[in-house]
Design an enzyme around this catalytic site. Structure first.
Site, PDB file in Angstrom:
ATOM      1  N   SER A 200       0.844  -1.203   0.000  1.00 30.20           N
ATOM      2  CA  SER A 200       0.000   0.000   0.000  1.00 30.20           C
ATOM      3  C   SER A 200       0.870   1.239   0.000  1.00 30.20           C
ATOM      4  CB  SER A 200      -0.834   0.058   1.287  1.00 30.20           C
ATOM      5  OG  SER A 200      -1.920  -0.806   1.221  1.00 30.20           O
ATOM      6  N   THR A 242     -12.268   3.026 -12.702  1.00 35.18           N
ATOM      7  CA  THR A 242     -11.504   4.203 -13.120  1.00 35.18           C
ATOM      8  C   THR A 242     -10.245   4.369 -12.279  1.00 35.18           C
ATOM      9  OG1 THR A 242     -13.548   5.253 -13.796  1.00 35.18           O
ATOM     10  CG2 THR A 242     -11.650   6.712 -13.447  1.00 35.18           C
ATOM     11  N   CYS A 329      -6.109  -2.067  12.666  1.00 35.74           N
ATOM     12  CA  CYS A 329      -7.354  -2.518  12.037  1.00 35.74           C
ATOM     13  C   CYS A 329      -8.237  -3.248  13.038  1.00 35.74           C
ATOM     14  CB  CYS A 329      -7.032  -3.441  10.865  1.00 35.74           C
ATOM     15  SG  CYS A 329      -5.673  -2.830   9.889  1.00 35.74           S
TER      16      CYS A 329
HETATM   17  N1  PMP Z   1      -0.622  -6.063   5.083  1.00 32.30           N
HETATM   18  C1  PMP Z   1       0.072  -5.508   6.083  1.00 32.30           C
HETATM   19  C2  PMP Z   1       1.327  -6.163   6.545  1.00 32.30           C
HETATM   20  C3  PMP Z   1      -0.377  -4.319   6.664  1.00 32.30           C
HETATM   21  O1  PMP Z   1       0.333  -3.771   7.662  1.00 32.30           O
HETATM   22  C4  PMP Z   1      -1.560  -3.726   6.187  1.00 32.30           C
HETATM   23  C5  PMP Z   1      -2.086  -2.440   6.796  1.00 32.30           C
HETATM   24  N2  PMP Z   1      -2.050  -2.372   8.178  1.00 32.30           N
HETATM   25  C6  PMP Z   1      -2.241  -4.349   5.139  1.00 32.30           C
HETATM   26  C7  PMP Z   1      -1.739  -5.518   4.605  1.00 32.30           C
HETATM   27  C8  PMP Z   1      -3.504  -3.766   4.571  1.00 32.30           C
HETATM   28  O2  PMP Z   1      -3.250  -2.547   3.976  1.00 32.30           O
HETATM   29  P1  PMP Z   1      -4.441  -1.577   3.533  1.00 32.30           P
HETATM   30  O3  PMP Z   1      -5.276  -1.363   4.766  1.00 32.30           O
HETATM   31  O4  PMP Z   1      -3.769  -0.334   3.067  1.00 32.30           O
HETATM   32  O5  PMP Z   1      -5.205  -2.274   2.474  1.00 32.30           O
END
Ligand code: PMP
Length: 382
Positions: A200, A242, A329
């Site tokens: 990301s 898009t 999260c």
């Molecule tokens: N993989 C890892 C190792 C992460 O640290 C994260 C975000 N905390 C993600 C995947 C998911 O990324 P995003 O929320 O930007 O989709």
């Protein structure tokens, strides 16, 4: 003002990236897939330039880079997108680990419910997965091995280079979630053997809501990953919809900056880590670092402060530092961090553990002052 120490959840966007994005929003209207006017053509030029910048950071051909909304989408595409291939080949075994981000973990569990066999490898106490524990599970039925490069909670670096070398020889598909390592462990990623890689933009000082999936071509052929969403043919149908031109431009710029500045960033991050550890040593608090510091990226510390409830510390100390305990999260739920559980830690020890993560442009003097105050708060909570 509180100092932000939660870069692993989302790193602050670099002001140079914001400037470029504002300029893109102001001066480039249009859809990068419109072919009937220059507005579309100009947007396409911006997108393809950004693709080169992202590819440059990873040292891959730009045709192997597909823009997605972020690592969650990329991880889902890789794992779910292999279903058709699995049905065709009869390979229905996935090997992953217990310390993946939920975006891999939950997708792998979904595959389990769809009839796949999934092995979740445990780390040892240091938070590291052992190469042998992964490789010994791989057999002729193995469809995919998916391993996180750097764990988001502990910062521990996983042996993806060793695993990738072996899987390359055995021709088993290998996916790496490089969300926390991209822009940091640049050389290792450039030399890594993998087929698919996710990350990301917002973890490397780019905008939120954009990321990439790298699908490495072998003999001009893409890995057998099929779309899981349908719509337009953007990104070869891998991520239809898009293309968000300004987000992509910002992401590209962030990758270009990461490539030129990662050594400097690493050096600064190490200095901050040394400062924090010195302050912990002088605080009089009993503490323990979760994870082997030699195997962790220098911008993350997961520490257990003995006798200090992390929930109480986060609340009472939030005017000084913005920290977390467990993945952002899941931080609105009070279940103990599954990563620390997998490392064999007791619930009490986990309750006393916090994650500090920092990076580029952190206000070091402000951090010194506020961390001192946070440690004072911690002492009152013992
Ligand atoms: N993989 C890892 C190792 C992460 O640290 C994260 C975000 N905390 C993600 C995947 C998911 O990324 P995003 O929320 O930007 O989709």
């Amino acid at each position: 003002m509180s100092i932000y120490l939660d870069y692993n959840a989302s790193a602050p966007i670099d002001p140079r990236v914001v400037d470029l994005m504002m300029d893109t929003y102001r001066n480039n209207i249009g859809n990068a897939d419109s072919r009937t006017h220059d507005f579309g053509n100009n947007a396409r030029i911006i997108v393809e330039n950004a693709r080169k910048q992202v590819a440059g950071l990873l040292s891959v051909p730009s045709e192997d880079v597909f823009f997605t909304s972020g690592a969650t989408e990329s991880n889902n595409i890789v794992i779910q997108g292999l279903r058709e291939y699995a049905e065709k080949t009869g390979k229905k075994h996935i090997v992953t680990t217990k310390i993946e981000h939920k975006a891999v973990l939950e997708t792998a569990k979904h595959m389990e419910r769809m009839g796949f066999k999934v092995d979740f490898v445990s780390p040892v106490q240091s938070g590291r997965i052992q190469t042998e524990d992964v490789l010994s599970l791989v057999d002729d039925d193995t469809l995919l091995v998916s391993v996180i490069h750097v764990n988001n909670e502990t910062g521990s670096i996983q042996p993806v280079s060793e695993i990738g070398c072996d899987l390359e020889k055995r021709k088993v598909l290998f996916h790496v979630d490089a969300t926390q390592s991209c822009g940091k462990l640049v050389e290792e990623l450039q030399n890594l053997n993998y087929n698919m890689l996710s990350f990301s933009s917002h973890k490397l000082y780019g905008p939120q809501g954009i990321g990439a999936l790298v699908l490495k071509r072998k003999n001009y052929t893409l890995p057998p990953v099929k779309p899981i969403m349908f719509g337009g043919q953007q990104e070869h149908g891998i991520s239809p919809g898009t293309i968000p031109v300004a987000l992509v431009a910002g992401f590209g710029k962030a990758c270009e900056l990461a490539l030129s500045e990662y050594k400097n960033d690493e050096c600064n991050n190490l200095k901050v880590r040394d400062m924090l550890i010195n302050m912990l040593n002088q605080s009089g608090l009993q503490y323990k670092i979760n994870g082997e510091i030699e195997n962790c990226i220098p911008s993350t510390l997961n520490v257990q402060l003995e006798g200090v409830s992390s929930e109480a510390l986060m609340l009472s100390g939030k005017e000084y530092c913005g920290i977390s305990n467990g993945s952002a999260c899941t931080s609105n739920s009070y279940s103990p961090s599954y990563v620390l559980v997998a490392m064999g830690m007791s619930e009490d020890d986990i309750d006393q553990s916090i994650r500090l993560s920092w990076g580029r442009n952190v206000d070091v003097e402000g951090l010194r002052n506020n961390f001192e105050k946070l440690l004072e708060v911690a002492k009152e909570l013992v």
